[in-house]
Design a protein around this motif. Structure first.
Motif, PDB file in Angstrom:
ATOM      1  N   ALA A  46      32.192  22.242  54.573  1.00 13.37           N
ATOM      2  CA  ALA A  46      31.754  21.458  55.872  1.00 13.37           C
ATOM      3  C   ALA A  46      30.642  21.807  56.508  1.00 13.37           C
ATOM      4  O   ALA A  46      29.998  21.030  57.074  1.00 13.37           O
ATOM      5  N   SER A  47      30.530  23.201  56.406  1.00  5.73           N
ATOM      6  CA  SER A  47      29.346  23.770  57.266  1.00  5.73           C
ATOM      7  C   SER A  47      27.970  23.594  56.341  1.00  5.73           C
ATOM      8  O   SER A  47      26.896  23.438  57.091  1.00  5.73           O
ATOM      9  N   THR A  48      27.878  23.564  55.090  1.00 12.33           N
ATOM     10  CA  THR A  48      26.577  23.470  54.373  1.00 12.33           C
ATOM     11  C   THR A  48      26.348  21.960  54.082  1.00 12.33           C
ATOM     12  O   THR A  48      25.285  21.591  53.721  1.00 12.33           O
ATOM     13  N   ARG A  49      27.520  21.151  53.939  1.00 16.44           N
ATOM     14  CA  ARG A  49      27.503  19.863  53.547  1.00 16.44           C
ATOM     15  C   ARG A  49      26.803  19.511  52.295  1.00 16.44           C
ATOM     16  O   ARG A  49      25.692  18.814  52.056  1.00 16.44           O
ATOM     17  N   ARG A  50      26.986  20.446  51.377  1.00 17.00           N
ATOM     18  CA  ARG A  50      26.404  20.487  49.881  1.00 17.00           C
ATOM     19  C   ARG A  50      27.164  20.648  49.043  1.00 17.00           C
ATOM     20  O   ARG A  50      28.158  21.523  48.877  1.00 17.00           O
ATOM     21  N   LEU A  51      27.315  19.783  47.961  1.00 17.28           N
ATOM     22  CA  LEU A  51      28.155  19.979  46.710  1.00 17.28           C
ATOM     23  C   LEU A  51      27.235  19.618  45.385  1.00 17.28           C
ATOM     24  O   LEU A  51      26.691  18.803  45.273  1.00 17.28           O
ATOM     25  N   GLN A  95      24.441  16.658  50.991  1.00 12.15           N
ATOM     26  CA  GLN A  95      23.719  16.571  49.582  1.00 12.15           C
ATOM     27  C   GLN A  95      24.635  16.723  48.578  1.00 12.15           C
ATOM     28  O   GLN A  95      24.887  17.924  48.372  1.00 12.15           O
ATOM     29  N   VAL A  96      24.690  15.814  47.710  1.00 11.74           N
ATOM     30  CA  VAL A  96      25.447  15.616  46.700  1.00 11.74           C
ATOM     31  C   VAL A  96      24.591  15.756  45.426  1.00 11.74           C
ATOM     32  O   VAL A  96      23.740  14.704  45.289  1.00 11.74           O
ATOM     33  N   GLU A  97      24.924  16.645  44.423  1.00 12.34           N
ATOM     34  CA  GLU A  97      24.204  16.508  43.128  1.00 12.34           C
ATOM     35  C   GLU A  97      24.996  16.574  42.157  1.00 12.34           C
ATOM     36  O   GLU A  97      25.724  17.412  41.941  1.00 12.34           O
ATOM     37  N   ILE A  98      24.821  15.769  40.947  1.00 14.73           N
ATOM     38  CA  ILE A  98      25.396  15.961  39.603  1.00 14.73           C
ATOM     39  C   ILE A  98      24.429  16.242  38.630  1.00 14.73           C
ATOM     40  O   ILE A  98      23.499  15.337  38.403  1.00 14.73           O
ATOM     41  N   VAL A  99      24.521  17.086  38.002  1.00 18.29           N
ATOM     42  CA  VAL A  99      23.704  17.473  36.860  1.00 18.29           C
ATOM     43  C   VAL A  99      24.274  17.463  35.512  1.00 18.29           C
ATOM     44  O   VAL A  99      25.407  17.929  35.121  1.00 18.29           O
ATOM     45  N   GLY A 100      23.726  16.631  34.601  1.00 21.95           N
ATOM     46  CA  GLY A 100      24.253  16.309  33.425  1.00 21.95           C
ATOM     47  C   GLY A 100      23.506  16.983  32.380  1.00 21.95           C
ATOM     48  O   GLY A 100      22.297  16.733  32.346  1.00 21.95           O
ATOM     49  N   THR A 101      23.954  17.571  31.373  1.00 26.64           N
ATOM     50  CA  THR A 101      23.389  18.248  30.305  1.00 26.64           C
ATOM     51  C   THR A 101      23.998  18.062  28.985  1.00 26.64           C
ATOM     52  O   THR A 101      25.026  17.650  28.876  1.00 26.64           O
ATOM     53  N   ASP A 102      23.100  18.181  27.828  1.00 25.81           N
ATOM     54  CA  ASP A 102      23.808  17.865  26.472  1.00 25.81           C
ATOM     55  C   ASP A 102      22.579  18.572  25.504  1.00 25.81           C
ATOM     56  O   ASP A 102      21.588  18.602  25.945  1.00 25.81           O
ATOM     57  N   LEU A 146      23.670   4.793  41.942  1.00 24.89           N
ATOM     58  CA  LEU A 146      24.480   5.700  41.074  1.00 24.89           C
ATOM     59  C   LEU A 146      23.661   6.574  40.276  1.00 24.89           C
ATOM     60  O   LEU A 146      23.900   7.763  39.987  1.00 24.89           O
ATOM     61  N   MET A 147      22.544   5.806  39.562  1.00 27.90           N
ATOM     62  CA  MET A 147      21.817   6.575  38.540  1.00 27.90           C
ATOM     63  C   MET A 147      20.815   7.603  39.487  1.00 27.90           C
ATOM     64  O   MET A 147      20.660   8.671  38.759  1.00 27.90           O
ATOM     65  N   LYS A 148      20.831   7.199  40.640  1.00 31.55           N
ATOM     66  CA  LYS A 148      19.937   8.459  41.404  1.00 31.55           C
ATOM     67  C   LYS A 148      20.787   9.395  41.695  1.00 31.55           C
ATOM     68  O   LYS A 148      20.341  10.466  41.864  1.00 31.55           O
ATOM     69  N   MET A 149      22.110   9.563  41.593  1.00 35.07           N
ATOM     70  CA  MET A 149      22.943  10.711  41.794  1.00 35.07           C
ATOM     71  C   MET A 149      22.992  11.669  40.692  1.00 35.07           C
ATOM     72  O   MET A 149      23.549  12.606  40.995  1.00 35.07           O
TER      73      MET A 149
END
Length: 284
Positions: A98-103, A134-141, A186-189
């Motif tokens: 809640a304090s950083t609002r980053r995931l 600020q929400v970031e999903i990183v997909g790797t393969d 959604l693609m931008k996420m």
């Protein structure tokens, strides 16, 4: 294919991808690498092995590894890990951050994108709670080919029928001819990056939630332990790791330990947690 050629390919694939092939998988090697031979104008698998023995790294070498990689995936696969995200992990993270609002979330075997896009859909449903975050999903393969498809966000009718509720299809996809394209929002996420889990991944940074599902089953025990220990180091002290239904840390490492309440969920072991205070709510 001679026994010597098969032995070479087993060692070659183990070294470059972690794939541990038993003697019974000879038919699989032949069926998957025969098209690679035709693509590169090689008459036989022995010719392929002869070329690989030159130890050059190029298109052929990448094609061999990618051909042997299993990329089975579909939207909301196995459902339970996504219910767990919605009902447990996301509420905990919202409270703890809640304090950083980053995931930050890592899909460590993203394949053609269905897993990270499934998570993106769930985050979209919680948009009101995540306003200003600020929400970031990183997909790797390992496979650059499947990552390119993931970046396009374009799926066949068969693919969107596998696990994707019709209401989410209508809400988040647009039909393009006989295919369906996921929404630009959604693609931008999701950002996609090529990554071999056998190689260092410290450059990816720290993550709050890691999905590493249905990839460790292809590794031998020492490789599994090594990957799990490095994932633990990439995890926030109060973070969570989700493995596949047939995967576990038990007997492999103490860097991650099972969550006592939720099957398939793991947290940092005591050695790693001692380095930083725990921030998540009860349950971790």
């Amino acid at each position: 294919m001679t026994e010597a050629d098969f032995g070479f390919l087993r060692d070659y694939l183990k070294k470059r991808s972690g794939l541990a092939l038993g003697p019974e998988k000879r038919y699989l090697v032949e069926s998957r690498l025969s098209p690679v031979c035709r693509r590169f104008n090689l008459a036989t698998l022995s010719d392929l092995v002869g070329t690989l023995r030159l130890s050059r790294e190029g298109p052929l070498e990448r094609a061999v590894v990618e051909a042997m990689t299993t990329n089975e995936t579909f939207f909301f696969r196995d459902r339970a890990p996504f219910d767990l995200f919605r009902d447990v992990l996301l509420p905990r993270a919202i409270a703890a951050r809640a304090s950083t609002r980053r995931l930050r979330i890592w899909s460590a075997a993203a394949s053609t994108g269905q897993e990270p896009y499934s998570l993106a859909m769930m985050l979209h449903e919680a948009a009101a709670q995540l306003a200003g975050w600020q929400v970031e999903i990183v997909g790797t393969d390992l496979s650059t080919e499947v990552l390119e498809k993931a970046r396009l966000g374009l799926y066949s009718h068969f693919e969107v029928q596998r696990g994707l509720p019709v209401q989410l299809l209508v809400k988040h996809f647009t039909q393009v001819g006989e295919q369906w394209r996921i929404s630009p929002q959604l693609m931008k996420m999701v950002s996609y990056r090529p990554l071999n889990l056998l190689h260092p991944f410290e450059h990816l940074g720290q993550f709050d939630i890691v999905y590493c599902r249905n990839v460790l089953i292809y590794f031998d025990a020492p490789t599994k332990a090594d990957v799990l220990e490095r994932i633990a180091k990439a995890l926030a002290p109060d973070g969570a790791v989700l493995l596949g239904a047939a995967e576990t840390v038990i007997g492999l490492t103490e860097a991650l330990v099972p969550d006592g309440q939720h099957r398939g969920l793991y947290r940092q072991g005591a050695v790693h947690r001692a380095a930083a205070p725990t921030r998540l709510a009860a349950g971790f």
